[in-house]
Write a protein that holds these residues in place. Structure first.
Motif, PDB file in Angstrom:
ATOM      1  N   THR A 118       0.907  -0.990   0.012  1.00  0.00           N
ATOM      2  CA  THR A 118       0.202   0.082   0.125  1.00  0.00           C
ATOM      3  C   THR A 118       0.834   1.089   0.009  1.00  0.00           C
ATOM      4  N   LYS A 119       0.603   2.305  -0.815  1.00  0.00           N
ATOM      5  CA  LYS A 119       1.237   3.364  -0.895  1.00  0.00           C
ATOM      6  C   LYS A 119       0.978   4.321   0.177  1.00  0.00           C
ATOM      7  N   LYS A 120       1.907   5.408   0.448  1.00  0.00           N
ATOM      8  CA  LYS A 120       1.506   6.447   1.509  1.00  0.00           C
ATOM      9  C   LYS A 120       0.962   7.493   0.677  1.00  0.00           C
ATOM     10  N   CYS A 121      -0.094   7.932   1.213  1.00  0.00           N
ATOM     11  CA  CYS A 121      -0.888   8.888   0.784  1.00  0.00           C
ATOM     12  C   CYS A 121      -2.030   9.477   1.655  1.00  0.00           C
ATOM     13  N   LEU A 122      -2.802  10.557   1.536  1.00  0.00           N
ATOM     14  CA  LEU A 122      -3.747  11.206   2.220  1.00  0.00           C
ATOM     15  C   LEU A 122      -4.997  10.590   1.557  1.00  0.00           C
ATOM     16  N   VAL A 123      -5.590   9.532   2.081  1.00  0.00           N
ATOM     17  CA  VAL A 123      -6.901   9.032   1.518  1.00  0.00           C
ATOM     18  C   VAL A 123      -7.859   8.382   2.797  1.00  0.00           C
ATOM     19  N   TYR A 124      -9.135   8.497   2.780  1.00  0.00           N
ATOM     20  CA  TYR A 124     -10.005   7.950   3.899  1.00  0.00           C
ATOM     21  C   TYR A 124     -10.866   6.980   3.270  1.00  0.00           C
ATOM     22  N   GLU A 125     -11.372   6.189   3.852  1.00  0.00           N
ATOM     23  CA  GLU A 125     -12.282   5.263   3.323  1.00  0.00           C
ATOM     24  C   GLU A 125     -13.634   5.153   4.151  1.00  0.00           C
ATOM     25  N   LEU A 126     -14.661   5.389   3.589  1.00  0.00           N
ATOM     26  CA  LEU A 126     -15.980   5.417   4.483  1.00  0.00           C
ATOM     27  C   LEU A 126     -16.265   4.031   4.594  1.00  0.00           C
ATOM     28  N   THR A 127     -16.932   4.102   5.991  1.00  0.00           N
ATOM     29  CA  THR A 127     -17.056   2.635   6.653  1.00  0.00           C
ATOM     30  C   THR A 127     -18.251   1.939   5.900  1.00  0.00           C
ATOM     31  N   GLU A 128     -19.288   2.630   5.677  1.00  0.00           N
ATOM     32  CA  GLU A 128     -20.224   1.910   5.173  1.00  0.00           C
ATOM     33  C   GLU A 128     -20.465   1.985   3.550  1.00  0.00           C
ATOM     34  N   ARG A 129     -20.869   1.036   2.952  1.00  0.00           N
ATOM     35  CA  ARG A 129     -21.229   0.938   1.581  1.00  0.00           C
ATOM     36  C   ARG A 129     -22.077   2.045   1.006  1.00  0.00           C
ATOM     37  N   SER A 130     -21.761   2.708  -0.002  1.00  0.00           N
ATOM     38  CA  SER A 130     -22.676   3.722  -0.654  1.00  0.00           C
ATOM     39  C   SER A 130     -22.986   3.690  -2.017  1.00  0.00           C
ATOM     40  N   LYS A 131     -24.138   4.108  -2.412  1.00  0.00           N
ATOM     41  CA  LYS A 131     -24.393   4.007  -3.564  1.00  0.00           C
ATOM     42  C   LYS A 131     -23.928   5.368  -4.580  1.00  0.00           C
ATOM     43  N   LEU A 132     -23.876   5.228  -5.759  1.00  0.00           N
ATOM     44  CA  LEU A 132     -23.259   6.283  -6.664  1.00  0.00           C
ATOM     45  C   LEU A 132     -23.845   7.649  -6.414  1.00  0.00           C
ATOM     46  N   SER A 133     -25.193   7.604  -6.397  1.00  0.00           N
ATOM     47  CA  SER A 133     -26.079   9.024  -6.308  1.00  0.00           C
ATOM     48  C   SER A 133     -25.409   9.710  -5.146  1.00  0.00           C
ATOM     49  N   SER A 134     -24.904   9.057  -3.924  1.00  0.00           N
ATOM     50  CA  SER A 134     -24.510   9.910  -2.847  1.00  0.00           C
ATOM     51  C   SER A 134     -23.310  10.549  -2.972  1.00  0.00           C
ATOM     52  N   HIS A 135     -22.548  10.467  -4.234  1.00  0.00           N
ATOM     53  CA  HIS A 135     -21.371  11.224  -4.645  1.00  0.00           C
ATOM     54  C   HIS A 135     -21.436  11.958  -5.943  1.00  0.00           C
ATOM     55  N   LEU A 136     -22.560  12.223  -6.493  1.00  0.00           N
ATOM     56  CA  LEU A 136     -22.743  12.866  -7.629  1.00  0.00           C
ATOM     57  C   LEU A 136     -23.474  14.362  -7.170  1.00  0.00           C
ATOM     58  N   ASN A 137     -23.026  15.339  -7.948  1.00  0.00           N
ATOM     59  CA  ASN A 137     -23.529  16.644  -7.829  1.00  0.00           C
ATOM     60  C   ASN A 137     -25.118  16.757  -8.666  1.00  0.00           C
ATOM     61  N   LYS A 138     -25.543  17.680  -8.724  1.00  0.00           N
ATOM     62  CA  LYS A 138     -26.971  17.554  -9.459  1.00  0.00           C
ATOM     63  C   LYS A 138     -26.713  17.658 -10.888  1.00  0.00           C
ATOM     64  N   TYR A 139     -25.674  18.147 -11.282  1.00  0.00           N
ATOM     65  CA  TYR A 139     -25.620  18.156 -12.826  1.00  0.00           C
ATOM     66  C   TYR A 139     -25.245  16.772 -13.260  1.00  0.00           C
ATOM     67  N   GLN A 140     -24.478  16.089 -12.398  1.00  0.00           N
ATOM     68  CA  GLN A 140     -24.042  14.694 -12.793  1.00  0.00           C
ATOM     69  C   GLN A 140     -25.461  13.902 -12.688  1.00  0.00           C
ATOM     70  N   LYS A 141     -26.134  14.055 -11.847  1.00  0.00           N
ATOM     71  CA  LYS A 141     -27.450  13.181 -11.698  1.00  0.00           C
ATOM     72  C   LYS A 141     -28.158  13.439 -12.925  1.00  0.00           C
ATOM     73  N   ASN A 142     -28.364  14.593 -13.108  1.00  0.00           N
ATOM     74  CA  ASN A 142     -29.378  15.094 -14.409  1.00  0.00           C
ATOM     75  C   ASN A 142     -28.802  14.552 -15.523  1.00  0.00           C
ATOM     76  N   MET A 143     -27.465  14.347 -15.710  1.00  0.00           N
ATOM     77  CA  MET A 143     -26.929  13.766 -16.962  1.00  0.00           C
ATOM     78  C   MET A 143     -27.347  12.313 -16.874  1.00  0.00           C
ATOM     79  N   LEU A 144     -27.246  11.717 -15.991  1.00  0.00           N
ATOM     80  CA  LEU A 144     -27.424  10.199 -15.928  1.00  0.00           C
ATOM     81  C   LEU A 144     -29.149   9.738 -16.301  1.00  0.00           C
ATOM     82  N   ASN A 145     -29.890  10.784 -15.633  1.00  0.00           N
ATOM     83  CA  ASN A 145     -31.450  10.711 -15.740  1.00  0.00           C
ATOM     84  C   ASN A 145     -31.917  11.102 -17.165  1.00  0.00           C
ATOM     85  N   GLU A 146     -31.524  11.981 -17.668  1.00  0.00           N
ATOM     86  CA  GLU A 146     -31.982  12.501 -19.161  1.00  0.00           C
ATOM     87  C   GLU A 146     -32.024  11.680 -20.223  1.00  0.00           C
ATOM     88  N   GLU A 147     -31.381  10.586 -20.087  1.00  0.00           N
ATOM     89  CA  GLU A 147     -31.248   9.535 -21.078  1.00  0.00           C
ATOM     90  C   GLU A 147     -32.884   8.798 -21.027  1.00  0.00           C
TER      91      GLU A 147
END
Length: 423
Positions: free
Chosen positions: A346-375
């Protein structure tokens, strides 16, 4: 900073397993004192202005630069605005309207300290805020000039003028980066005790001891000028205090970025890079159907069994060439050496892991969500069924891994990506 046990705490900082406990204790002295009221103001009140202050040696400038890079905020520096306005106000008369040199300007200011008023400072700041009303502003309020700060009456009516300023430009909160006096003196005294080779001086022709004494004086002036502003925001429960006595920029920034990320500021800027790692592209087929770019590692290298580090370098190069996507990238590691990433260190760097699993939508901003939903609105959210292992980095980078990834393999890939991304 580097690797550690993956699931110890929510949003855990990854640090070396064999790191020096004393070093970890020293770095852990970065504390943020903030009320829940502030998060509510940032998320729901529509307030987009933050007042920042920090005295000499606080690292304020570095933190503000990082906020600009990671969250796209606009910085308004009272000192820069004053410098520009004073040049115009004190232009040499009777010559060709040319502006005074800085030294001449400071000389006039020293002779007439009342040229600068807090009311004028707020007028300059307000004009700048109103030029860009729909973005987050970080106001560096207190000038560092000793000549200005020596005017002990400058901030006497700070509360009254702040109230007037907020009628037009409401402030969400004020953030104070502070070093307690004892730690500041220790830092400066240790610097002053360093022996300078004979005939040499510190930059600017000032020896270390004189520079240390000057910094202490500037710090005292700054703290005195700050008191009325502190009191104003403290009384309305809008003062965030950050103890930066540890002098560890990396640790300070890690704490600050976590706080700002909780304000959902990623929705107000465009450098929100998300990379999803999979070992079977069918797991994210619904995303690919919505034009999410799929990168197959075996297609971007000549030898699929190339060394792990080379494979990671090729991936980062490919993403850099493609640029920031509309939504995210999906990276298929099947058939590449990344399938056996757990065998790497494992490399040394500043990074952290979320304890709980999460869905993609929880990391998207409004623009990104709109891009996925408009299709296909009828199938909206069909792309959001997976739950991912998630790693976050301070440069607004999110790395997701499908839940069939071994935790060690995900950790190695995440830390390798982040460490190489800094090169």
């Amino acid at each position: 900073m580097g690797c550690a046990n993956s699931r110890a705490k929510d949003k855990q900082l990854i640090i070396p397993r064999n790191g020096d406990p004393k070093d970890r204790q020293r770095r852990s002295t970065v504390h943020i004192n903030m009320s829940e009221n502030i998060r509510e103001l940032m998320l729901n009140s529509g307030r987009r202005t933050i007042v920042f202050f920090g005295g000499p040696k606080s690292g304020k400038g570095a933190v503000i630069e990082e906020l600009v890079e990671s969250f796209g905020v606009k910085v308004i520096s009272a000192e820069s605005l004053l410098h520009s306005a004073l040049h115009k106000k004190l232009a040499a008369p009777g010559k060709d309207g040319s502006k005074l040199e800085t030294a001449a300007m400071l000389s006039q200011l020293k002779a007439q300290p009342t040229l600068v008023t807090l009311e004028w400072i707020f007028e300059l700041i307000k004009a700048e805020v109103l030029r860009y009303p729909d973005i987050v502003h970080v106001i560096d309020l207190l000038p560092n000039s000793k000549i200005i700060l020596r005017d002990k009456t400058l901030f006497d009516n700070a509360a009254e003028l702040l109230e007037k300023f907020e009628e037009t430009c409401p402030v969400a909160f004020a953030m104070h980066l502070y070093i307690d006096k004892e730690n500041l003196n220790k830092q400066l005294d240790s610097t002053a005790q360093l022996k300078t080779p004979e005939g040499c001086t510190a930059p600017g022709g000032i020896n270390d001891e004189a520079d240390s004494a000057s910094t202490k004086k500037r710090h005292a002036l700054y703290e005195e000028a700050l008191k009325p502003v502190q009191k104003y925001f403290r009384e309305s429960d809008r003062l965030v205090e950050v103890d930066v006595s540890s002098m560890s920029h990396e640790r300070i920034w890690f704490k600050v970025v976590r706080m700002f990320a909780s304000f959902d500021l990623s929705e107000r800027q465009n450098n929100n890079l998300i990379v999803i790692f999979v070992d079977d592209s069918t797991q994210v087929q619904s995303l690919i159907d919505r034009k999410v770019r799929l990168i197959k590692l075996v297609d971007i290298v000549d030898e699929p069994d190339a060394e792990f580090d080379l494979m990671m370098e090729c991936l980062l190069y490919q993403i850099a060439e493609l640029g920031c996507p509309n939504v995210c990238y999906a990276v298929d590691i099947k058939g590449s050496t990344l399938e056996k990433a757990e065998e790497q260190e494992t490399k040394k760097c500043l990074v952290y892991e979320l304890t709980e699993r999460s869905k993609l939508s929880s990391h998207l901003n409004k623009y990104q969500k709109n891009m996925l939903n408009e299709e296909d609105e009828s199938a909206a959210k069909s792309w959001d069924c997976n739950e991912y292992i998630c790693y976050k980095a301070p440069n607004n980078l999110t790395l997701l891994f499908t839940d069939n990834f071994d935790s060690k393999r995900a950790e190695v890939i995440a830390t390798s990506y982040c460490s190489m991304d800094k090169m």
